[in-house]
Structures are given as structure tokens and as C-alpha cells.
Design a protein around this motif. Structure first.
Motif, PDB file in Angstrom:
ATOM      1  N   LYS A  54       0.838  -1.210   0.000  1.00  0.00           N
ATOM      2  CA  LYS A  54       0.000   0.000   0.000  1.00  0.00           C
ATOM      3  C   LYS A  54       0.870   1.257   0.000  1.00  0.00           C
ATOM      4  CE  LYS A  54      -4.037  -1.794   2.538  1.00  0.00           C
ATOM      5  NZ  LYS A  54      -4.794  -1.691   3.816  1.00  0.00           N
ATOM      6  N   LYS A  55       1.900   1.237   0.817  1.00  0.00           N
ATOM      7  CA  LYS A  55       2.793   2.396   0.928  1.00  0.00           C
ATOM      8  C   LYS A  55       3.452   2.705  -0.415  1.00  0.00           C
ATOM      9  CE  LYS A  55       7.028   3.791   3.338  1.00  0.00           C
ATOM     10  NZ  LYS A  55       8.059   3.347   4.314  1.00  0.00           N
ATOM     11  N   VAL A  56       3.914   1.655  -1.102  1.00  0.00           N
ATOM     12  CA  VAL A  56       4.566   1.843  -2.399  1.00  0.00           C
ATOM     13  C   VAL A  56       3.566   2.370  -3.427  1.00  0.00           C
ATOM     14  CG1 VAL A  56       5.673   0.648  -4.327  1.00  0.00           C
ATOM     15  CG2 VAL A  56       6.338   0.106  -1.991  1.00  0.00           C
ATOM     16  N   LEU A  57       2.370   1.796  -3.459  1.00  0.00           N
ATOM     17  CA  LEU A  57       1.360   2.219  -4.435  1.00  0.00           C
ATOM     18  C   LEU A  57       0.944   3.675  -4.227  1.00  0.00           C
ATOM     19  CD1 LEU A  57      -0.863  -1.010  -4.555  1.00  0.00           C
ATOM     20  CD2 LEU A  57       0.762  -0.220  -6.274  1.00  0.00           C
ATOM     21  N   LYS A  58       0.814   4.084  -2.967  1.00  0.00           N
ATOM     22  CA  LYS A  58       0.467   5.484  -2.671  1.00  0.00           C
ATOM     23  C   LYS A  58       1.556   6.424  -3.184  1.00  0.00           C
ATOM     24  CE  LYS A  58      -2.078   4.250   1.539  1.00  0.00           C
ATOM     25  NZ  LYS A  58      -2.018   4.246   3.022  1.00  0.00           N
ATOM     26  N   LEU A  59       2.795   6.046  -2.921  1.00  0.00           N
ATOM     27  CA  LEU A  59       3.912   6.885  -3.343  1.00  0.00           C
ATOM     28  C   LEU A  59       3.991   6.977  -4.871  1.00  0.00           C
ATOM     29  CD1 LEU A  59       6.446   8.499  -2.581  1.00  0.00           C
ATOM     30  CD2 LEU A  59       7.724   6.336  -2.576  1.00  0.00           C
ATOM     31  N   LYS A  60       3.810   5.834  -5.539  1.00  0.00           N
ATOM     32  CA  LYS A  60       3.888   5.815  -6.998  1.00  0.00           C
ATOM     33  C   LYS A  60       2.763   6.635  -7.633  1.00  0.00           C
ATOM     34  CE  LYS A  60       7.463   3.274  -8.018  1.00  0.00           C
ATOM     35  NZ  LYS A  60       8.553   3.784  -8.871  1.00  0.00           N
ATOM     36  N   LEU A  61       1.538   6.506  -7.099  1.00  0.00           N
ATOM     37  CA  LEU A  61       0.423   7.282  -7.641  1.00  0.00           C
ATOM     38  C   LEU A  61       0.639   8.768  -7.430  1.00  0.00           C
ATOM     39  CD1 LEU A  61      -2.773   5.197  -6.749  1.00  0.00           C
ATOM     40  CD2 LEU A  61      -1.704   5.496  -8.977  1.00  0.00           C
ATOM     41  N   ALA A  62       1.191   9.122  -6.273  1.00  0.00           N
ATOM     42  CA  ALA A  62       1.485  10.535  -5.998  1.00  0.00           C
ATOM     43  C   ALA A  62       2.485  11.079  -7.016  1.00  0.00           C
ATOM     44  CB  ALA A  62       2.022  10.686  -4.575  1.00  0.00           C
ATOM     45  N   ASN A  63       3.481  10.232  -7.385  1.00  0.00           N
ATOM     46  CA  ASN A  63       4.465  10.660  -8.386  1.00  0.00           C
ATOM     47  C   ASN A  63       3.838  10.761  -9.785  1.00  0.00           C
ATOM     48  OD1 ASN A  63       6.518  10.786  -6.502  1.00  0.00           O
ATOM     49  ND2 ASN A  63       7.142   8.657  -6.821  1.00  0.00           N
ATOM     50  N   ILE A  64       2.935   9.833 -10.090  1.00  0.00           N
ATOM     51  CA  ILE A  64       2.281   9.843 -11.405  1.00  0.00           C
ATOM     52  C   ILE A  64       1.462  11.124 -11.604  1.00  0.00           C
ATOM     53  CG2 ILE A  64       0.455   8.744 -12.775  1.00  0.00           C
ATOM     54  CD1 ILE A  64       1.474   6.049 -11.665  1.00  0.00           C
ATOM     55  N   TYR A  65       0.750  11.537 -10.543  1.00  0.00           N
ATOM     56  CA  TYR A  65      -0.112  12.716 -10.663  1.00  0.00           C
ATOM     57  C   TYR A  65       0.606  14.014 -10.285  1.00  0.00           C
ATOM     58  CZ  TYR A  65      -3.991   9.568 -11.474  1.00  0.00           C
ATOM     59  OH  TYR A  65      -4.819   8.624 -12.022  1.00  0.00           O
ATOM     60  N   HIS A  66       1.927  13.920 -10.051  1.00  0.00           N
ATOM     61  CA  HIS A  66       2.761  15.100  -9.807  1.00  0.00           C
ATOM     62  C   HIS A  66       2.182  15.987  -8.698  1.00  0.00           C
ATOM     63  CE1 HIS A  66       4.864  14.005 -13.457  1.00  0.00           C
ATOM     64  NE2 HIS A  66       3.712  13.987 -14.108  1.00  0.00           N
ATOM     65  N   LEU A  67       1.840  15.368  -7.573  1.00  0.00           N
ATOM     66  CA  LEU A  67       1.246  16.145  -6.480  1.00  0.00           C
ATOM     67  C   LEU A  67       2.273  17.054  -5.840  1.00  0.00           C
ATOM     68  CD1 LEU A  67      -1.006  13.471  -4.746  1.00  0.00           C
ATOM     69  CD2 LEU A  67      -1.632  15.145  -6.468  1.00  0.00           C
ATOM     70  N   ARG A  68       1.842  18.222  -5.463  1.00  0.00           N
ATOM     71  CA  ARG A  68       2.670  19.174  -4.741  1.00  0.00           C
ATOM     72  C   ARG A  68       2.107  19.354  -3.332  1.00  0.00           C
ATOM     73  NH1 ARG A  68       5.056  18.132  -8.654  1.00  0.00           N
ATOM     74  NH2 ARG A  68       6.014  19.506 -10.206  1.00  0.00           N
ATOM     75  N   ILE A  69       2.864  20.014  -2.516  1.00  0.00           N
ATOM     76  CA  ILE A  69       2.385  20.318  -1.171  1.00  0.00           C
ATOM     77  C   ILE A  69       1.170  21.244  -1.266  1.00  0.00           C
ATOM     78  CG2 ILE A  69       2.973  21.416   1.020  1.00  0.00           C
ATOM     79  CD1 ILE A  69       5.872  20.641   0.476  1.00  0.00           C
ATOM     80  N   GLU A  70       0.150  20.919  -0.531  1.00  0.00           N
ATOM     81  CA  GLU A  70      -1.063  21.730  -0.562  1.00  0.00           C
ATOM     82  C   GLU A  70      -0.890  22.919   0.386  1.00  0.00           C
ATOM     83  OE1 GLU A  70      -4.582  19.445   0.073  1.00  0.00           O
ATOM     84  OE2 GLU A  70      -3.823  17.720  -1.059  1.00  0.00           O
ATOM     85  N   TYR A  71      -0.799  24.090  -0.193  1.00  0.00           N
ATOM     86  CA  TYR A  71      -0.637  25.297   0.615  1.00  0.00           C
ATOM     87  C   TYR A  71      -2.013  25.802   1.061  1.00  0.00           C
ATOM     88  CZ  TYR A  71       4.150  25.420  -1.131  1.00  0.00           C
ATOM     89  OH  TYR A  71       5.439  25.105  -1.436  1.00  0.00           O
ATOM     90  N   PRO A  72      -2.088  26.377   2.257  1.00  0.00           N
ATOM     91  CA  PRO A  72      -3.381  26.940   2.720  1.00  0.00           C
ATOM     92  C   PRO A  72      -3.765  28.161   1.883  1.00  0.00           C
ATOM     93  CG  PRO A  72      -1.621  27.476   4.260  1.00  0.00           C
ATOM     94  CD  PRO A  72      -1.035  26.516   3.271  1.00  0.00           C
ATOM     95  N   GLU A  73      -5.075  28.350   1.689  1.00  0.00           N
ATOM     96  CA  GLU A  73      -5.546  29.483   0.875  1.00  0.00           C
ATOM     97  C   GLU A  73      -5.431  30.792   1.665  1.00  0.00           C
ATOM     98  OE1 GLU A  73      -9.454  28.624  -0.395  1.00  0.00           O
ATOM     99  OE2 GLU A  73      -8.877  26.897  -1.630  1.00  0.00           O
TER     100      GLU A  73
END
Length: 682
Positions: free
Chosen positions: A663-682
Motif C-alpha cells: 500500500k505504501k509503495v502504491l500510494k507513493l507511486k500514484l502521488a508521483n504519477i499525478y505530480h502532487l505538490r504540497i497543498e498550501y493553505p488558501e
């Protein structure tokens, strides 16, 4: 009778293993030496390691091979040479001399002088034929004794130097004429006798060889005897000289005289017990720790065949010359087993084989220690056998371990390196070179037994292969999906120590069944037209489910290995085609889930379980809207937890801890695929 036949059919796999076990045991025992084995190990010039040894019975001290060879050589060199005599030759020469003498010497020679010359010539003939004239120049020593046979009756004895050689005639003529002061007639007599003298002796090789054999048969192979109860050697005493020869005599006597017919059967029975115990331990290991291998008769046959092959090669070398024992590449076996199965099975089978060979090899403890250590090094060092550099490096390490271990044993026994046998190091190098033969051997085994190694998996992973090329052309969306699944599955397998190469290949081919109806799968739909809109939910579900069956058919048609086909069969397990099941349920209150359930089976290994998780995650991830880290984490957890609740992983040897790591590996890989960035507060 019918029940008995049905029972036999149900248990045919176990019956086959039983027959294989019995046959292998008897074949190995057949290869073993059938005499009793002397229970003490000793070497010349080394201390006696066992307790004080007393003679268990009376026995003769046998001469050493060097002593016997020296005696045979002396008898051969001093054997009498026999020559056959032709009596008629001398009489014919005398008669011819009378006639030729009158023709040769003119009447002008005075009678007194003529008689003197005639008598001198007759004396020369008698001197030449004193023993006889050889028919050819034989290459014998002059001091060899000879015997002249006249019709198989010994007529005369002497030395080979007494016989007249044809090239010595001139010397004899000159010598006799000098005694008679007739040197002036040397040329005349030489010319006269050159045509007259005929050989009358011929070497009788058959009779000489027969007499020699009789002399050799009279050689006594023993010298002295040892009475029962006599101290032969004390503990710590150096075994050399007479002590060594007495021990060798006892060993030979023990193996020849003591063993009667009854003892032979007891030895045979004992060997059978030990070999069957060793092979039984291997079968029990397979049944307890490798049930998938145990249930496959082909794989069990393959394992037993390799053990027999190593025993066979070793016995061949021992029967030829036991000093070449280390040329046999025993470490090929753990290499092969690791390539087809795993390291633990490879090491266990290697140890069992070395234990079997310990019965027949000289210096068994030293041999077993070297081979077991080399086997452990083989298992620890060889990884990714399909990489040629790895194999060369590992073989070099194995050879080095052989050399270091042998050097240590030699120093312990001898206490010095001055008498070190460097030729043995050459045998270890030959052993290493022979071990490199493992690559073509693996290929041959793949064809003979239908097994799959990492080398074949590497070839199958090539996306330019015919089948994957066809998949990319016919169903490009499915091909892209398979590549993504392969990357996810490979990373997950590496995380938990599963076979990453196998799971990658399985992922590349798991959806090849979609080539039959590519447009019925959403990843291959390039337009807004969906062919499922024209079908009922049940028909759509059947097409979706059939991609598993179609995939198996395509795989078999393209000769894909069974290990790869297993991924096609299991990547959906027994799950529901949920979307069409819900669609059908809207129109019908009572719905049979069997029409919407994949046929299975469920994943039955870590690798097939990893593929199911990776396939589900990758396919479902396409529906994520505005993915975030939180959404991806919840998404992965929900899908895999649902599979666990459905019992999809009950047959797979995968733990909850390993699932969490995946699960940990899959989460990390999906995060890399979708190029997620740190979510900054509005």
C-alpha cells in the motif's frame, strides 16, 4: 474394483512420486561401490587421527605398487629371449662354401697354401654359426640371456651378445684372418661370404612372451604378515613407510576378504537405507515448505534428475581417477535450482547431494566441507543470473573459496606449504570454467521440463516482442495500462522481496485477452461511442469476463510459460464486474452474481496477489478527480481492503505486514504519477 481404480486415479500424483523416489534410490545405490568401506581415513605422511588401531584379524602385508612395478620391471628386463634354429642352413652353407672356394681361388695357389685358406674359411663359418646368425638386428641389450630352440627343445643357452648380427660379419672375418696371418685375402673372403652366409636364427616372440608371463605370475605380492591383535598404529603417530603400507593392506583385505555374499547384501541394504533417508528428507522439505513444487510432478522429477546427474558424474570421475574429483562442477546444481525455484531449496538440495557423495569420495570430510561452503557462497553471491557479469563474478568467488579452503586443509594436514600440490588449484579453475556452462544448461532444461528461469523472463519482458507489439497496435490503451501496472507491481515486489522480474512479465501480459474485443474496454475507446450501450449488462459482463479466457488461449497459442499464464488467470480472482452488476440490478430485483463473477482462481502467490492489487489500483485511479495525497491514500486503502474482505488473498502466502508495505509503495507511486505538490493553505 472400480473404487480401487478411482482411488488410484485420485492418488496418481503421490504414486508417481513414490515410484520416482524408489527408482532414484536404486539407481544411486547401483552407482555406489558395493564393497565395505574402510571406516578410517588416513593419508601418507599425516598423523593418525583415530584411536589406537589393532589388527582385527590375520592378514598379509601387501607390497606397494612401486615395489610390485619394480619387480615386474626387473623380471621383464631379465627375461630369457628365445630364438628358433634352422639346422639346414649351416649344412647348406658348408656345401656352398666347398663349391665357391674352388671357383674363387685359382689353380696357381700352391696346394699347401690352398688347404690353409680352405681351413681358415671353414673356421670362419664355424665361428659365425657357433650360436647362429640373426635374421635381423634386434634391439635387445647384449647382457640379456638367450635360449636357442631346436624344434621346441632347448639346445643352447647364452647371452644376446653371443649371437652373430649380420652387420658384424666383416669384423668376425677380419679377426679370424688376422689370427691366421691371412690379411691379404680379407677382401676375397669378405666378398665370398657376403653371398654365402644365410641367417639361421629367428626371434620367437610368442614363446618369449609366454615364458615372461609365467615368470610374472610367480611374483609374490605380499611380504610378511600381521597377526590378530597386533598394534598397527597409535593415535597421533605419523602414517608413513611400513605403517602406511600395513594400513593399505588392511584396507584392501577388509574390502576383499571380509565381504562374502551375505555381507554384500547387508551393504546394499545399508546404502539403500541411507540414500532413501536423504531423498526422503528432500521430499518432506518440499511438502512442508514448497508445497507448490511438491504438487508439481515435473518439478520434483527435475530436482531428482539433477541430484542423480551429479552423483553419476562424480562416480564416473572417481572410477577414472579420484584425484580429479574437484573437476565436477557440483555448484551448478544450486545455481540451477535458484534460477528455477529459490535459494533455500537450492541450498537444501545441494547439501543432500553432497551428503550422498560423502559415501564414495576419498577424504570425505574435506570434500563435504569444501562443497557445502562453496554451495553457500553460490547461493549468497549469485543474483540476477541473467546478467552475464554477475555470473562471472560469482564463479570467480566460488573458485577463490575452493582454493582458500583447500589451502587451509593442506596446511593443517602437512604443517607446511613446501609440498603444496599446485595442480589441484588448476582443477578448481577448471571447475569454475565448467560452472559457466550453467547458462546453456538452463536453456536446455527449460525446453526439456517446460520450466521458466529469470533469463526467459527477461526475454519476455522485451516490449518489442511479437505479442506485445501486437497488443500495442491492436489495443494501445491496454498496452499503456499494462506498462503502468508493470511498474507499480515491480516496485511493490522489490519492497517485500518477491520475484520482481516475474511479476513485471505477468503484468505486461495479464490483459492480452483484450486484443480480441479491444473497443469494449474503456482505455481503448478513442471516440465517445461506447459499444456497451447497445448490449445488456449481462452481455457486457460476459465480454469483460471473457478477456481472461481469451487471454489464456492467446498465451497458450504463443507458447507463454504456465507461470506467466497464472497471472492472466488470477489477476481478477473471483471478484465481481461491479459496474455492470449494479446496472443489471437496477432492471432486475433478483440477480445471480455468478453471471458477473470472474472464474478465478484467486491469487495463490505473492506475485499474483501483487498484480491483482496493482491492476485494480491503476485501473481505478483513472477515475480520480483532482487527486490529492489524502484522496490517493484513502483510495488505495479502500480498494485493497475490499479485496481482503472478499478473501481474494486467502490462498496467497502474503502477510498483512507485506500488504501494508505494498500500500505504501502504491500510494507513493500514484502521488508521483499525478505530480502532487504540497497543498498550501488558501
Amino acid at each position: 474394483m472400480k473404487d480401487f481404480i478411482n482411488k488410484l486415479y485420485r492418488n496418481h500424483s503421490l504414486i508417481y512420486k513414490g515410484l520416482l523416489f524408489v527408482c532414484t534410490t536404486f539407481v544411486i545405490v547401483y552407482l555406489f561401490p558395493k564393497s565395505g568401506k574402510f571406516k578410517y581415513n588416513f593419508e601418507k605422511g599425516k598423523p593418525w587421527q583415530s584411536e589406537n588401531l589393532y589388527a582385527p584379524f590375520d592378514f598379509a602385508i601387501k607390497k606397494s605398487e612401486d615395489e610390485i612395478s619394480a619387480e615386474k620391471k626387473a623380471v621383464t628386463e631379465n627375461a630369457t629371449l628365445y630364438f628358433d634354429l634352422d639346422n639346414g642352413i649351416k649344412s647348406a652353407v658348408d656345401e656352398a662354401y666347398k663349391q665357391e672356394f674352388q671357383k674363387t681361388f685359382a689353380d696357381s695357389v700352391p696346394n699347401r697354401r690352398l688347404n690353409h685358406l680352405y681351413n681358415a674359411g671353414q673356421a670362419i663359418i664355424n665361428d659365425i654359426y657357433d650360436y647362429g646368425v640373426l635374421d635381423e638386428n634386434y634391439n635387445f641389450s647384449n647382457d640379456r640371456t638367450i635360449a636357442i630352440l631346436d624344434g621346441r627343445v632347448k639346445k643352447q643357452d647364452g647371452l644376446f651378445s653371443d649371437l652373430t648380427k649380420q652387420d658384424h660379419l666383416t669384423t668376425i672375418i677380419n679377426s679370424d684372418l688376422s689370427k691366421e696371418n691371412l690379411q691379404d685375402y680379407k677382401t676375397v673372403f669378405t666378398s665370398l661370404f657376403f653371398d654365402l652366409i644365410q641367417p639361421n636364427l629367428k626371434f620367437d616372440k610368442v614363446f618369449t612372451d609366454k615364458a615372461l608371463q609365467e615368470s610374472l605370475d610367480k611374483i609374490i605380492y605380499t611380504r610378511g604378515s600381521i597377526e590378530r591383535g597386533t598394534l598397527i598404529v597409535a593415535k597421533g603417530e605419523v602414517v608413513q613407510g611400513d605403517k602406511f603400507q600395513i594400513l593399505k593392506s588392511l584396507e584392501l583385505e577388509y574390502q576383499s576378504q571380509v565381504w562374502n555374499q551375505t555381507s554384500f547384501y547387508w551393504v546394499l541394504f545399508a546404502y539403500t537405507l541411507l540414500v532413501s533417508l536423504a531423498l526422503l528428507m528432500l521430499l518432506l522439505f518440499l511438502r512442508k515448505y514448497r508445497p507448490d513444487v511438491f504438487d508439481n510432478n515435473t518439478k520434483v522429477t527435475f530436482i531428482f534428475f539433477n541430484i542423480f546427474l551429479m552423483v553419476f558424474l562424480t562416480t564416473l570421475v572417481i572410477n577414472y581417477n579420484s584425484k580429479y574429483i574437484y573437476v565436477v562442477p557440483i555448484c551448478i546444481m544450486p545455481l540451477i535450482f535458484k534460477a528455477f525455484f529459490d535459494a533455500r531449496l537450492g541450498l537444501f538440495a545441494h547439501v543432500i547431494t553432497v551428503l550422498l557423495l560423502g559415501f564414495i569420495v576419498p577424504n570425505s570430510y574435506e570434500y563435504m566441507f569444501l562443497q557445502i561452503i562453496a554451495g553457500i557462497v553460490t547461493i549468497l553471491t549469485v543474483s540476477e543470473l541473467y546478467k552475464r557479469a554477475n555470473l562471472f563474478i560469482s564463479v570467480g568467488q566460488i573458485t577463490l573459496i575452493y582454493i582458500v579452503a583447500y589451502f587451509a586443509f593442506f596446511v593443517i594436514h602437512e604443517g607446511t606449504i613446501e609440498t603444496l600440490e599446485w595442480t589441484v588449484f588448476g582443477l578448481f579453475i577448471l571447475n569454475g570454467l565448467a560452472t559457466l556452462f550453467v547458462q546453456p544448461l538452463i536453456y536446455a532444461y527449460e525446453k526439456l521440463f517446460g520450466l521458466v528461469s529469470d533469463v526467459s523472463l527477461l526475454e519476455l519482458s522485451d516490449t518489442n516482442s511479437k505479442l506485445l507489439k501486437e497488443l500495442s497496435n491492436v489495443a494501445p490503451g491496454t498496452f499503456h495500462h499494462s506498462l503502468n501496472v508493470a511498474n507499480l507491481a515491480e516496485a511493490s515486489a522489490n519492497e517485500i522481496g518477491a520475484n520482481a522480474m516475474l511479476v513485471r512479465v505477468g503484468a505486461l501480459y495479464h490483459d492480452i485477452g483484450k486484443m480480441k474485443n479491444p473497443t469494449y474496454f474503456i482505455e481503448n475507446q478513442s471516440t465517445a461511442i461506447n459499444p456497451h450501450d447497445e448490449l445488456s449488462a449481462k452481455e457486457s459482463a460476459r465480454i469483460i469476463i471473457n478477456h481472461v479466457i481469451d487471454g489464456i488461449e492467446i498465451a497458450r497459442k504463443n507458447n507463454l510459460p504456465d507461470r506467466v499464464i497464472d497471472f492472466i488467470r488470477t489477476h481478477h480472482g473471483t471478484s465481481l464486474v461491479y459496474y455492470f452488476y449494479v446496472q443489471h440490478k437496477k432492471d432486475f430485483d433478483e440477480t445471480d452474481t455468478a453471471d458477473f463473477t470472474y472464474p478465478g482462481p484467486k491469487p495463490f502467490s505473492k506475485e499474483t496477489a501483487i498484480l491483482m492489487m496493482s491492476d485494480s489500483i491503476e485501473a481505478a485511479s483513472k477515475s480520480l478527480k483532482e487527486p490529492t495525497t489524502t484522496k490517493i491514500d484513502a483510495f488505495v486503502e479502500n480498494i485493497i481492503d475490499k479485496q481482503i474482505e472478499e478473501g481474494q488473498f486467502l490462498n496467497a502466502n502474503i502477510t498483512f505486514k507485506e500488504i501494508q508495505s505494498i500500500k505504501k509503495v502504491l500510494k507513493l507511486k500514484l502521488a508521483n504519477i499525478y505530480h502532487l505538490r504540497i497543498e498550501y493553505p488558501e
